[in-house]
Design a protein around this motif. Sequence first.
Motif, short mmCIF file in Angstrom:
data_model
loop_
_atom_site.label_atom_id
_atom_site.label_comp_id
_atom_site.label_asym_id
_atom_site.label_seq_id
_atom_site.Cartn_x
_atom_site.Cartn_y
_atom_site.Cartn_z
N UNK A 102 51.98 31.21 37.39
CA UNK A 102 51.20 31.14 36.47
C UNK A 102 51.23 31.82 35.77
N UNK A 103 51.72 31.84 34.10
CA UNK A 103 51.70 32.39 33.26
C UNK A 103 50.92 32.73 32.44
N UNK A 104 49.72 33.94 32.45
CA UNK A 104 48.36 33.65 31.63
C UNK A 104 48.64 35.46 30.62
N UNK A 105 49.02 34.41 29.38
CA UNK A 105 49.32 35.61 28.31
C UNK A 105 48.40 36.66 27.56
N UNK A 106 48.88 37.61 26.77
CA UNK A 106 47.83 38.01 26.12
C UNK A 106 47.65 38.08 24.89
N UNK A 107 46.40 37.69 24.10
CA UNK A 107 46.29 37.06 22.55
C UNK A 107 45.99 37.21 21.83
N UNK A 108 47.94 37.75 21.94
CA UNK A 108 48.93 37.82 20.22
C UNK A 108 49.76 37.85 20.69
N UNK A 109 50.50 36.81 19.14
CA UNK A 109 51.56 36.41 19.39
C UNK A 109 52.23 34.75 19.73
N UNK A 110 52.76 34.64 20.13
CA UNK A 110 53.28 32.85 20.53
C UNK A 110 53.82 33.69 22.17
N UNK A 111 54.19 32.27 22.46
CA UNK A 111 55.50 31.65 23.75
C UNK A 111 56.74 32.68 23.46
N UNK A 112 57.09 32.57 23.00
CA UNK A 112 58.51 33.33 22.09
C UNK A 112 58.02 34.99 22.94
N UNK A 142 50.66 29.23 44.34
CA UNK A 142 50.03 29.75 43.16
C UNK A 142 49.51 31.61 42.93
N UNK A 143 50.36 31.88 42.19
CA UNK A 143 49.93 33.04 41.94
C UNK A 143 49.93 33.31 40.30
N UNK A 144 48.44 33.49 39.99
CA UNK A 144 47.87 34.00 39.28
C UNK A 144 48.42 34.75 37.75
N UNK A 145 49.54 35.15 36.78
CA UNK A 145 49.63 36.73 36.60
C UNK A 145 48.86 36.73 35.23
N UNK A 185 41.55 39.34 32.82
CA UNK A 185 40.32 38.69 32.29
C UNK A 185 39.91 36.75 33.07
N UNK A 186 41.26 36.18 32.20
CA UNK A 186 41.38 35.32 33.03
C UNK A 186 41.80 34.43 33.48
N UNK A 187 42.70 35.48 34.70
CA UNK A 187 43.84 34.67 36.00
C UNK A 187 42.40 35.51 36.85
N UNK A 188 41.39 36.71 36.44
CA UNK A 188 40.63 37.31 37.77
C UNK A 188 38.88 35.38 37.53
N UNK A 230 46.49 31.97 45.78
CA UNK A 230 47.42 33.11 46.29
C UNK A 230 47.44 34.30 46.45
N UNK A 231 47.90 34.53 45.10
CA UNK A 231 47.30 35.86 45.16
C UNK A 231 47.17 36.18 43.20
N UNK A 232 47.02 37.43 42.64
CA UNK A 232 46.45 37.90 41.03
C UNK A 232 47.47 39.00 40.93
N UNK A 233 48.21 38.76 39.55
CA UNK A 233 48.68 39.83 38.77
C UNK A 233 48.07 40.29 37.63
N UNK A 234 47.79 41.73 37.59
CA UNK A 234 47.44 41.87 35.62
C UNK A 234 47.92 42.87 35.55
N UNK A 235 48.53 42.88 34.57
CA UNK A 235 49.61 43.48 34.39
C UNK A 235 48.44 44.60 33.00
N UNK A 236 48.50 45.34 32.68
CA UNK A 236 48.36 46.32 31.52
C UNK A 236 47.10 45.33 31.15
#
Length: 305
Positions: free
Chosen positions: A122-132, A191-194, A201-204, A214-220
Motif C-alpha cells: 500500500x503505497x502512501x505517497x509524499x505530499x507533492x505532485x500526483x500519482x503520475x 499488506x506492507x505499508x510503504x 508518518x502516515x504509514x507509521x 506485515x511490515x512498513x517501509x519508510x523512504x526518505x
Amino acid sequence: MSQNSPKRKSSGPAAQRARAAGWKDPLQPQQPLVSGKWLFSALGIAIGAAAVCAYVAFCLLFYQGSWQLIFHPSRTITATPASVGIGFDDVRFDYTETGKPQLAGWWVPADANARYAGSTILLLRDGRGSLSDSIPQIQALHALGINVFAFDYRGFGRSADAHPSEKLMNQDADTAWSYLTDTHHIPGRSIVLYGIGLGSPVAVTAAVRHSETAAIVLENVSPNALTLFAADSRTKLLPVRLLASDRFDPVETLGHLRTPKLFLERGAGSPTEDLFHRSEFPKRLVQFAASDKTRYLEALQAFLD
C-alpha cells in the motif's frame, strides 16, 4: 437710551453674577479642549490596536493557509502505469451517500507466478505532485514481483477537492486499507505499508491502527511539520505550535512500534537515519545513492524475504 450713555464693563457686577452662574464669555481666551498628553496617548493606543489587529490577521492567514507550506499538490495526471507498459486497474473508491467517489487510485497486480504475488504494498505517497509522479516507484516495485496499490489523497490528482491535512491523509490511508481488505479480500498480514516523505508518518500511524500489518517501509522520511514551518522566515514571530494542527512527527510512535521496519535513505538530507536510531526493533536501515536502483531493489528483496 442716550448715545452718550457709558458702556457696561465686563467686570461689572452683572458680569460677575453671570460668571458665577456658569456663563462663559466667548470673547475671553479659553483653555485647550484636548491636552497634548491625551493626544499622544490616544495615538499610541490607536497604533497599538492596529498592530494587534495586523498580528491577529497574520495569524489567521497562517492558520488558513499553513497547509501550503507543507503540501504541494497537483491535480494533473500526465502518465499512468500503461505509459511504461504495465497493466493496471484505474479505480474509484470511498463513495459518498450521493454516489460520488472521494478517492482515485491504481491497482497494479503482480504477475501470477511472481515472487511476492501473495503480498501487497500500500503505497502512501509524499505530499507533492500526483500519482503520475509515482510511476518510477510503481515500475520498480512491479519489477520486484509484488502487488501495488497506489492512490491520491484528497486534494491530489483525481481525488476529491480538499485542502490536504495530516488528518485527511490518515483517514484516506485507512480507507485505502479497507478497500484492499474488503474489496480485494487481502489479509492485513499480507499488506506492507510503504511511506515516502510525508507519507512515512502516515504509514507509521496506520501500522498502529492496523496492528496486523506485515511490515512498513519508510523512504526518505520528511522533517516534521514544525521543522518545515520554521524553514519559512514569515513564521518566526507566530505561535506556530498553537496555530498548526499538522505535526507529521513519528518519533514517539516509532519508539514503541514493534512492526518490522525498513528505513530507506535515498541520497541525503532527510532525518531517516536519526529516526532509525530512535525506533524500536525489529528494524533495518539501508542507505544508497539516489541513482542506485540495484541497491534499492536488493534492499527491498532482502527485507521482504
